[in-house]
Design a protein around this motif. Structure first.
Motif, short mmCIF file in Angstrom:
data_model
loop_
_atom_site.label_atom_id
_atom_site.label_comp_id
_atom_site.label_asym_id
_atom_site.label_seq_id
_atom_site.Cartn_x
_atom_site.Cartn_y
_atom_site.Cartn_z
N PRO A 97 42.26 44.82 36.59
CA PRO A 97 41.17 44.15 37.32
C PRO A 97 40.09 43.66 36.36
O PRO A 97 40.01 44.12 35.22
CB PRO A 97 40.63 45.25 38.24
CG PRO A 97 41.03 46.52 37.60
CD PRO A 97 42.30 46.25 36.84
N PRO A 98 39.26 42.72 36.83
CA PRO A 98 38.19 42.24 35.96
C PRO A 98 37.19 43.34 35.63
O PRO A 98 36.93 44.22 36.46
CB PRO A 98 37.54 41.13 36.78
CG PRO A 98 38.00 41.30 38.17
CD PRO A 98 39.27 42.09 38.13
N ASP A 99 36.65 43.31 34.43
CA ASP A 99 35.64 44.28 34.03
C ASP A 99 34.42 44.17 34.93
O ASP A 99 34.01 43.08 35.32
CB ASP A 99 35.20 44.03 32.58
CG ASP A 99 36.29 44.39 31.58
OD1 ASP A 99 37.16 45.21 31.92
OD2 ASP A 99 36.28 43.82 30.47
N GLY A 100 33.87 45.32 35.27
CA GLY A 100 32.63 45.36 36.02
C GLY A 100 32.78 45.28 37.53
O GLY A 100 31.79 45.41 38.24
N MET A 101 33.98 45.06 38.05
CA MET A 101 34.14 45.02 39.50
C MET A 101 34.11 46.45 40.03
O MET A 101 34.88 47.29 39.58
CB MET A 101 35.45 44.35 39.91
CG MET A 101 35.65 44.31 41.43
SD MET A 101 37.18 43.50 41.94
CE MET A 101 36.73 41.80 41.68
N PRO A 102 33.25 46.74 41.01
CA PRO A 102 33.19 48.09 41.55
C PRO A 102 34.39 48.40 42.44
O PRO A 102 34.74 47.60 43.31
CB PRO A 102 31.89 48.09 42.36
CG PRO A 102 31.67 46.66 42.73
CD PRO A 102 32.27 45.85 41.61
N ASN A 103 35.07 49.51 42.20
CA ASN A 103 36.20 49.96 43.02
C ASN A 103 37.21 48.86 43.31
O ASN A 103 37.46 48.53 44.47
CB ASN A 103 35.69 50.56 44.34
CG ASN A 103 34.74 51.70 44.13
OD1 ASN A 103 35.01 52.58 43.32
ND2 ASN A 103 33.63 51.68 44.83
N PRO A 104 37.83 48.27 42.28
CA PRO A 104 38.74 47.15 42.51
C PRO A 104 40.02 47.56 43.23
O PRO A 104 40.58 48.62 42.99
CB PRO A 104 39.05 46.64 41.11
CG PRO A 104 38.82 47.82 40.23
CD PRO A 104 37.73 48.63 40.88
N VAL A 105 40.45 46.69 44.16
CA VAL A 105 41.71 46.85 44.88
C VAL A 105 42.45 45.52 44.78
O VAL A 105 41.84 44.46 44.94
CB VAL A 105 41.45 47.19 46.37
CG1 VAL A 105 42.74 47.20 47.17
CG2 VAL A 105 40.75 48.53 46.50
#
Length: 132
Positions: A43-51
């Motif tokens: 997932p992209p850096d900095g995305m909170p709780n990526p799904v």
């Protein structure tokens, strides 16, 4: 095989071929998610709780329908990382929330000759554009 046969088959015939795994193995939802992650990457850096979200749902019934239209739901073009809270919002509710309900409507309205691959992709883009 799909590109050669699809123009000559209606949707029911294509679905029977998918069920017989003529166009490839139908993945169960867990296999589907694992394959999608391996194709999409991190997932992209900095995305909170990526799904990782499938814009074309990967439950078995819908996965078979997409395969019958020559589409791989795990193609990175058709998946995206979103925050878990947003993903949960899209998927909670009757019939699996907005996304699955909207796909069920599209599938139920398919004409006997079937949608083309491009028409299904256009529906995906329309549905994707309706998400908050």
């Amino acid at each position: 095989k799909y590109a050669e046969l699809a123009p000559y088959l209606n949707i029911e015939e294509r679905l029977r071929m998918v069920d017989g795994e003529i166009f490839g193995k139908v993945l169960d939802p867990n296999e589907c998610r694992t394959r999608a992650r391996s194709l999409k990457g991190d997932p992209p850096d900095g995305m909170p709780n990526p799904v990782l979200h499938h814009d074309m749902p990967c439950n078995k019934e819908m996965n078979m329908w997409f395969m019958a239209h020559g589409l791989d739901v795990n193609d990175p073009t058709f998946t995206r990382y979103v925050p878990k809270e947003k993903h949960d919002f899209w998927h909670y509710g009757e019939n699996g929330g907005f996304f699955n309900a909207e796909w069920r409507r599209v599938i139920s309205e398919e004409p006997p000759e079937g949608y083309t691959r491009d028409q299904v992709i256009a529906e995906m883009l329309r549905i994707r554009g309706q998400t908050p």
